[in-house]
Design an enzyme around this catalytic site. Structure first.
Site, PDB file in Angstrom:
ATOM      1  N   GLY A 336      81.188 114.912 -26.490  1.00 53.38           N
ATOM      2  CA  GLY A 336      80.972 116.342 -26.322  1.00 53.38           C
ATOM      3  C   GLY A 336      80.245 116.934 -27.517  1.00 53.38           C
ATOM      4  O   GLY A 336      79.473 116.220 -28.188  1.00 53.38           O
ATOM      5  N   GLU A 337      80.438 118.222 -27.775  1.00 53.98           N
ATOM      6  CA  GLU A 337      79.840 118.950 -28.916  1.00 53.98           C
ATOM      7  C   GLU A 337      78.354 119.219 -28.734  1.00 53.98           C
ATOM      8  O   GLU A 337      77.775 119.994 -29.493  1.00 53.98           O
ATOM      9  CB  GLU A 337      79.967 118.166 -30.238  1.00 53.98           C
ATOM     10  CG  GLU A 337      81.336 117.846 -30.706  1.00 53.98           C
ATOM     11  CD  GLU A 337      81.315 117.087 -32.051  1.00 53.98           C
ATOM     12  OE1 GLU A 337      80.225 116.831 -32.594  1.00 53.98           O
ATOM     13  OE2 GLU A 337      82.410 116.780 -32.551  1.00 53.98           O
TER      14      GLU A 337
END
Lengths: 372, 372
Positions: A336-337
């Protein structure tokens, strides 16, 4: 009118004529026709988005990491404590997270946006304004974490609207500040649970099919996560084919029922970026689940969105198939991120550069094969 | 002793202890264990290659485009005339080809090496020396095109040795000049035909299975190409499982019989790069077919080689499977030149940077989940 509604009104279709001009230009470049594969399709898409041939470079890019907490975490869907969301926001602001490293390599900026972190964080208030971007951390908290979707709605309609506006505002500010490509990012312990619920709701798939191990959970926690996703779908009437019809008819209501605050902000960001006529690169399953909502709300915006990578989370593949998108990078990532999407940035740039910088058969004095 | 034999003698195994240290370091970084997927494996590999944790950046990179012509072109295996090989070499030197555009974007240099172009081109003589690199065009012609492999050997043993040396010399000079990663490139009208023959010979696959449309040929030309590949395999006794056993027992003899001069130079380049302890990124089917030869000659060098991309040519997938390599990028490209491998350069760099630049749980004050 809020920023999200304003963005919806600004949307225009991409320029198909520019895409055709790009295809013709490809045929004049010193290479066999079609030999750059998907780079050629991407180049056409960039031309259609910008209505310019060759297209402007999708550079510099900006990653907005929308951060929020999730009430459903109390149901035992992740081994990580909720505090980690805020700790990671601090890590983004300090430049130490994976997305910071990758964005830095690609010449992209990172802005972390607190749209619903449970802990106290610096708050700049709403609406988001220009000055808020400068520190790399935007305080735009709508509420402290979403409701536990297995027993209650994630957010109220007014909160949804605020989160949509935050996303659209951030897209507008980043492009005004020079970003030529936007990248979706997200942070929120527990966030793969509402993502799975959204993918199930919009595809009609079952809870077990869409639910994955997220950051890496064991079998018993996975079993519990499937139950929680199933409960959220049942509670909200968004289960199975009937639920899918309902979700597509009222996508924003489904988002408020079983999504998260970062999902809502991402919907605003996706639409806001399209309204600014820049490509928006999707990261993993959180972005894909938000994109399923956004595609129903704003079909005109779809051609501005590009799938950056294939997350290892099962909902990502299901959601992308429903969206008709093929991701650019597939390296088994599940962080993610915005980290996966960052890796696709050089590919977008390569598509633009080959179309604009390669010599033609004429200019280089290279013989062509006779066209059939 | 020639440069190739010298490189073979210098080969040392990669450092497995460094790879294990890299894996342990990954666990301390602010992300769930394993969540960077194949970037984590790549980072370990870079550490093992350089014997350093974190690894040096694979930057700047250098692409060597080995160019040669093919006698087999007279059998009607490509619609492009042989002159295009020399014309494209001029295009590389002028910076207008796809590989130039992509290498420039990635901060890599491009050197075109005439190892067997049929037309006259500037010639600097053998062995290749330092000064030859500066113009971006190295004249190291071993002979004017290879023999027609359907009726005769591609080259004599002494010519093979010279071409192997050219590749190894170029690898040595580029690393001495600062390259921290080497990228294989190739140019030669007709080159997918000997590539298909090599893949068939080293995997035992049939001619029809390994032969593809190259730069884009029609059905009748494809049929002819399969016949030509089959004839080359029959003539040289390298057909089927028995032929494969023979090819693996005498890999360099097989290369001289059914390969090309750029294939031979690439074998030298692959071994030369490994001897310099830098990663060598493979481009498409030409590099893969050369790598099948190199892997038999120099098994110790294998861990220095990384598959850059999956070419659309069928022999690439077959060859990579035999080599046990999974490519990093898969965008349906089939241009050659090193263009596909260039797209993998940012991924290698990302692997190195995440391991070296990310914050640790300790340094960022992020809570860890209890290890089981």
């Amino acid at each position: 009118m809020g920023a999200f509604r304003a963005a919806l009104e600004r949307l225009v279709p991409v320029d198909r004529v520019a895409a055709e001009r790009a295809e013709r230009r490809q045929l004049s470049l010193t290479k066999p026709p079609g030999s750059l594969g998907r780079l050629e399709e991407l180049a056409s898409r960039l031309c259609a988005i910008a209505s310019e041939v060759p297209p402007p470079l999708p550079h510099p890019a900006a990653v907005a990491v929308f951060a929020a907490d999730h009430g459903v975490l109390s149901q035992g869907v992740s081994p990580w404590p909720a505090e980690v969301t805020a700790q990671m926001v601090a890590n983004f602001a300090a430049g130490g997270a994976a997305v910071n490293v990758l964005a830095r390599q690609m010449g992209a900026r990172v802005v972390a946006v607190d749209v619903g972190v449970a802990s106290a964080l610096p708050r700049a208030g709403l609406p988001v304004s220009d000055g808020d971007l400068t520190g790399g951390l935007v305080g735009a908290k709508v509420r402290r974490g979403s409701g536990d979707i297995s027993v209650e709605d994630a957010m109220e309609a007014s909160e949804l609207e605020k989160a949509l506006d935050v996303g659209a505002q951030v897209a507008t500010l980043l492009t005004a500040d020079g970003a030529r490509c936007l990248v979706t990012g997200d942070m929120g312990i527990g966030s793969t649970t509402p993502s799975a619920a959204l993918v199930a709701a919009f595809t009609g798939a079952g809870a077990a099919e869409v639910t994955g191990r997220g950051t890496g959970i064991d079998d018993s926690m996975l079993e519990q996560k499937v139950k929680v996703v199933s409960a959220a779908l049942q509670r909200s009437g968004l289960s199975g084919p009937e639920g899918a019809a309902r979700a597509r008819a009222e996508p924003l209501a489904a988002l408020a029922a079983i999504g998260g605050l970062e999902h809502a902000a991402l919907v605003g960001f996706l639409v806001g970026g399209a309204a600014q006529r820049v490509p928006v690169l999707l990261d993993g399953v959180i972005a894909v689940s938000a994109c399923l909502v956004a595609a129903e709300v704003a079909p005109l915006a779809r051609d501005y969105w590009i799938a950056g990578h294939m997350s290892a989370e099962p909902g990502a593949a299901l959601g992308l198939r429903r969206l008709g998108m093929e991701p650019l990078v597939d390296l088994g990532m599940r962080l993610g991120e915005g980290s996966g999407a960052c890796l696709a940035l050089p590919l977008l740039e390569a598509a633009a550069r080959t179309l604009s910088e390669m010599a033609t058969f004429d200019s280089a004095g290279v013989s062509e094969i006779p066209r059939s």
